[in-house]
Design a protein around this motif. Sequence first.
Motif, PDB file in Angstrom:
ATOM      1  N   ARG A  66       0.864  -1.174   0.000  1.00  0.00           N
ATOM      2  CA  ARG A  66       0.000   0.000   0.000  1.00  0.00           C
ATOM      3  C   ARG A  66       0.902   1.226   0.000  1.00  0.00           C
ATOM      4  O   ARG A  66       1.739   1.381   0.875  1.00  0.00           O
ATOM      5  CB  ARG A  66      -0.903  -0.017   1.231  1.00  0.00           C
ATOM      6  CG  ARG A  66      -1.919   1.106   1.266  1.00  0.00           C
ATOM      7  CD  ARG A  66      -2.785   1.026   2.506  1.00  0.00           C
ATOM      8  NE  ARG A  66      -3.866   0.065   2.336  1.00  0.00           N
ATOM      9  CZ  ARG A  66      -4.746  -0.237   3.298  1.00  0.00           C
ATOM     10  NH1 ARG A  66      -4.659   0.335   4.485  1.00  0.00           N
ATOM     11  NH2 ARG A  66      -5.704  -1.104   3.065  1.00  0.00           N
ATOM     12  N   SER A  85      -3.547   0.954  -3.542  1.00  0.00           N
ATOM     13  CA  SER A  85      -3.093  -0.434  -3.496  1.00  0.00           C
ATOM     14  C   SER A  85      -3.691  -1.193  -4.663  1.00  0.00           C
ATOM     15  O   SER A  85      -4.891  -1.077  -4.927  1.00  0.00           O
ATOM     16  CB  SER A  85      -3.529  -1.087  -2.185  1.00  0.00           C
ATOM     17  OG  SER A  85      -3.097  -2.427  -2.110  1.00  0.00           O
ATOM     18  N   THR A  90      -5.149  -4.481  -6.052  1.00  0.00           N
ATOM     19  CA  THR A  90      -5.785  -5.597  -5.349  1.00  0.00           C
ATOM     20  C   THR A  90      -5.577  -6.936  -6.031  1.00  0.00           C
ATOM     21  O   THR A  90      -5.762  -7.977  -5.410  1.00  0.00           O
ATOM     22  CB  THR A  90      -7.292  -5.340  -5.182  1.00  0.00           C
ATOM     23  OG1 THR A  90      -7.887  -5.183  -6.469  1.00  0.00           O
ATOM     24  CG2 THR A  90      -7.541  -4.113  -4.326  1.00  0.00           C
ATOM     25  N   GLN A 121     -11.030 -10.187   0.209  1.00  0.00           N
ATOM     26  CA  GLN A 121     -10.456  -8.979   0.798  1.00  0.00           C
ATOM     27  C   GLN A 121     -11.548  -8.242   1.570  1.00  0.00           C
ATOM     28  O   GLN A 121     -12.725  -8.318   1.212  1.00  0.00           O
ATOM     29  CB  GLN A 121      -9.878  -8.061  -0.270  1.00  0.00           C
ATOM     30  CG  GLN A 121      -8.745  -8.701  -1.027  1.00  0.00           C
ATOM     31  CD  GLN A 121      -8.215  -7.802  -2.138  1.00  0.00           C
ATOM     32  OE1 GLN A 121      -8.848  -6.851  -2.542  1.00  0.00           O
ATOM     33  NE2 GLN A 121      -7.042  -8.131  -2.622  1.00  0.00           N
ATOM     34  N   PRO A 172      -3.606  -4.190   4.197  1.00  0.00           N
ATOM     35  CA  PRO A 172      -3.814  -4.643   2.810  1.00  0.00           C
ATOM     36  C   PRO A 172      -3.446  -6.121   2.651  1.00  0.00           C
ATOM     37  O   PRO A 172      -2.276  -6.476   2.507  1.00  0.00           O
ATOM     38  CB  PRO A 172      -2.896  -3.729   2.001  1.00  0.00           C
ATOM     39  CG  PRO A 172      -1.816  -3.333   2.959  1.00  0.00           C
ATOM     40  CD  PRO A 172      -2.436  -3.322   4.320  1.00  0.00           C
ATOM     41  N   ALA A 197      -5.077 -10.206   1.261  1.00  0.00           N
ATOM     42  CA  ALA A 197      -6.062 -11.012   0.559  1.00  0.00           C
ATOM     43  C   ALA A 197      -5.885 -12.458   1.010  1.00  0.00           C
ATOM     44  O   ALA A 197      -4.780 -12.875   1.366  1.00  0.00           O
ATOM     45  CB  ALA A 197      -5.882 -10.896  -0.951  1.00  0.00           C
TER      46      ALA A 197
END
Length: 190
Positions: A21, A30, A32, A79, A112, A114
């Motif tokens: 980020r 950011s 993704t 996310q 940030p 996932a």
Amino acid sequence: MPIISVDKFAIPGPARLQLKRAGDERGWFSETWNAKDWLEAGLSEEKWVQDNHAFSAERGTTRGLHFQAPPHAQAKLIQVIRGRIFDAIVDLRTGSPTFGQSVCLELSSDAPQAFYVPVGFAHGYQTLAPDTLVYYKVTDYYAPQTEGGLLWNGKAVGVDWPMKQDVTLSKRDHDWPDLDTLASPFQYLA
């Protein structure tokens, strides 16, 4: 994306991705998802075909544990856009040395990250903050005729949810079978 690091678990396949980020006086930015960075991180090639948002107004909203059976099985990339969740997956691949085991972690919009969930896992989450917004990519289209689930708090499932009572839950999530009575549609491929 770029991916800073990939955290693996005792169960092969799932992964938590720490994302970069960049910020300044305006806020932050950011990526993704980026196909090149995904492959360079050693993650399995996926063809993402659908993006979803899920909003939960109340803390303690519990969704899952869900899956889609073959031929419409889905891998997911999850996310948190706003809020915080306790995310859980359970290995449903018959013949897997980790069958029935789970991976649980927290995801938050403050960090940030996932969470990659491959095909063969039941997935669910519980909101830890009000007004939570979750975003996820999937590798197959929604096919309601292949929907399946696992009882979120089943004794055989063994997920230690942060909130065990006073949760907001759909009727169908009350009615899924526990792991010991589920006929899993997934096979482990070594």
